[in-house]
Design a protein around this motif. Sequence first.
Motif, short mmCIF file in Angstrom:
data_model
loop_
_atom_site.label_atom_id
_atom_site.label_comp_id
_atom_site.label_asym_id
_atom_site.label_seq_id
_atom_site.Cartn_x
_atom_site.Cartn_y
_atom_site.Cartn_z
N ASN A 1 -40.03 6.04 4.96
CA ASN A 1 -40.37 5.81 3.57
C ASN A 1 -41.15 4.49 3.53
OD1 ASN A 1 -38.91 8.07 2.97
ND2 ASN A 1 -37.34 7.01 1.79
N TYR B 1 -43.30 1.46 1.07
CA TYR B 1 -43.30 0.85 -0.25
C TYR B 1 -44.35 -0.26 -0.34
CZ TYR B 1 -38.58 2.70 0.40
OH TYR B 1 -37.52 3.50 0.70
N SER C 1 -38.41 2.06 5.21
CA SER C 1 -36.99 2.36 5.42
C SER C 1 -36.91 3.71 6.14
CB SER C 1 -36.21 2.39 4.11
OG SER C 1 -36.61 3.48 3.30
N ARG D 1 -34.70 6.13 5.46
CA ARG D 1 -34.45 7.20 4.48
C ARG D 1 -34.17 6.56 3.14
NH1 ARG D 1 -30.04 6.50 7.62
NH2 ARG D 1 -30.75 8.02 9.14
N ARG E 1 -32.49 5.00 0.05
CA ARG E 1 -31.36 4.10 -0.19
C ARG E 1 -30.90 3.36 1.07
NH1 ARG E 1 -27.16 6.34 -4.42
NH2 ARG E 1 -27.32 4.17 -5.02
N ASP E 2 -31.72 3.46 2.09
CA ASP E 2 -31.42 2.70 3.29
C ASP E 2 -32.03 1.30 3.15
OD1 ASP E 2 -31.51 3.69 6.81
OD2 ASP E 2 -30.47 2.07 5.77
N THR E 3 -31.74 0.43 4.08
CA THR E 3 -32.30 -0.91 4.04
C THR E 3 -33.82 -0.85 4.15
OG1 THR E 3 -30.31 -1.84 5.05
CG2 THR E 3 -32.35 -3.13 5.22
N GLN E 4 -34.48 -1.66 3.33
CA GLN E 4 -35.93 -1.77 3.40
C GLN E 4 -36.29 -3.02 4.20
OE1 GLN E 4 -37.89 -1.35 -0.41
NE2 GLN E 4 -36.51 0.31 -1.03
N TYR E 5 -37.21 -2.85 5.14
CA TYR E 5 -37.67 -3.95 5.99
C TYR E 5 -39.11 -4.28 5.61
CZ TYR E 5 -33.51 -2.78 8.64
OH TYR E 5 -32.21 -2.54 9.00
N PHE E 6 -39.37 -5.55 5.47
CA PHE E 6 -40.64 -5.99 4.90
C PHE E 6 -41.60 -6.51 5.95
CE2 PHE E 6 -40.07 -5.85 0.29
CZ PHE E 6 -38.72 -5.56 0.21
N PHE F 1 -27.94 -5.93 -1.68
CA PHE F 1 -28.64 -6.54 -0.56
C PHE F 1 -28.87 -8.03 -0.83
CE2 PHE F 1 -30.18 -2.52 1.31
CZ PHE F 1 -30.05 -1.67 0.24
N TYR G 1 -31.77 -10.87 0.70
CA TYR G 1 -32.93 -11.15 1.53
C TYR G 1 -33.25 -12.63 1.46
CZ TYR G 1 -34.17 -6.15 1.80
OH TYR G 1 -34.18 -4.79 2.03
N ARG H 1 -26.54 -5.63 3.79
CA ARG H 1 -26.48 -4.47 2.89
C ARG H 1 -25.01 -4.11 2.73
NH1 ARG H 1 -26.53 1.36 4.23
NH2 ARG H 1 -27.44 2.56 2.51
N ASP I 1 -34.58 5.32 -4.62
CA ASP I 1 -34.93 4.44 -3.52
C ASP I 1 -35.35 3.07 -4.03
OD1 ASP I 1 -36.84 5.25 -0.53
OD2 ASP I 1 -34.94 4.25 -0.86
#
Lengths: 112, 114
Positions: free
Chosen positions: A32, A34, A94, A96, A98-103, B35, B37, B50, B100
């Motif tokens: 996913n 963003y 991410s 999937r 609602r999983d953690t998003q990495y930037f 979360f 950050y 998380r 999401d």
Amino acid sequence: SQTIHQWPATLVQPVGSPLSLECTVEGTSNPNLYWYRQAAGRGLQLLFYSVGIGQISSEVPQNLSASRPQDRQFILSSKKLLLSDSGFYLCAWSVRERDTQYFGPGTRLTVL
Amino acid sequence: AQKVTQAQTEISVVEKEDVTLDCVYETRDTTYYLFWYKQPPSGELVFLIRRNSFDEQNEISGRYSWNFQKSTSSFNFTITASQVVDSAVYFCALSASNTDKLIFGTGTRLQVFP
């Protein structure tokens, strides 16, 4: 391991010019993706997200558009930049929903 | 509606002091994720933790600890024995409503002086 790249790192553009920011992810499939914008001294605002190639959801009506031509590539565009488009643009991924998003490292855009 | 409030805009401490960053959230959902950050001066957001709504156990990772209390809708972050490298903007975020979308707070700028 997964890595996320953004370019360019900084950009200065005149009002009315076009824009293309690119984001790519390595080390994972079908992420996913963003796009967020952070105006100076403010929080993050989600602009677009994508769950697959060609699938784009827009969160905020604006002067920008997004495209996902390949599985791990996400592009943010504008045909004519406005002064209000200035800000720090961050791409994230991410595994999937609602999983953690990495930037990614971000692109600092200044519109003059 | 979902909302995250970080009431502390800026905090300044001297090195080795302990500091707590507050986060209060609003959601009507029973399943949600919280979360934290970190955004150093370079700008990149670094993921710290998380936590899902069903796990109220506090967590400790080195000098970092998190206190999740559903009764007060809070998810506070404590740095013990702060260091200059901890200077950054810290964001709390919420993911809820089977979406999401991450809802971010406005961030707390932490400055640690030597």
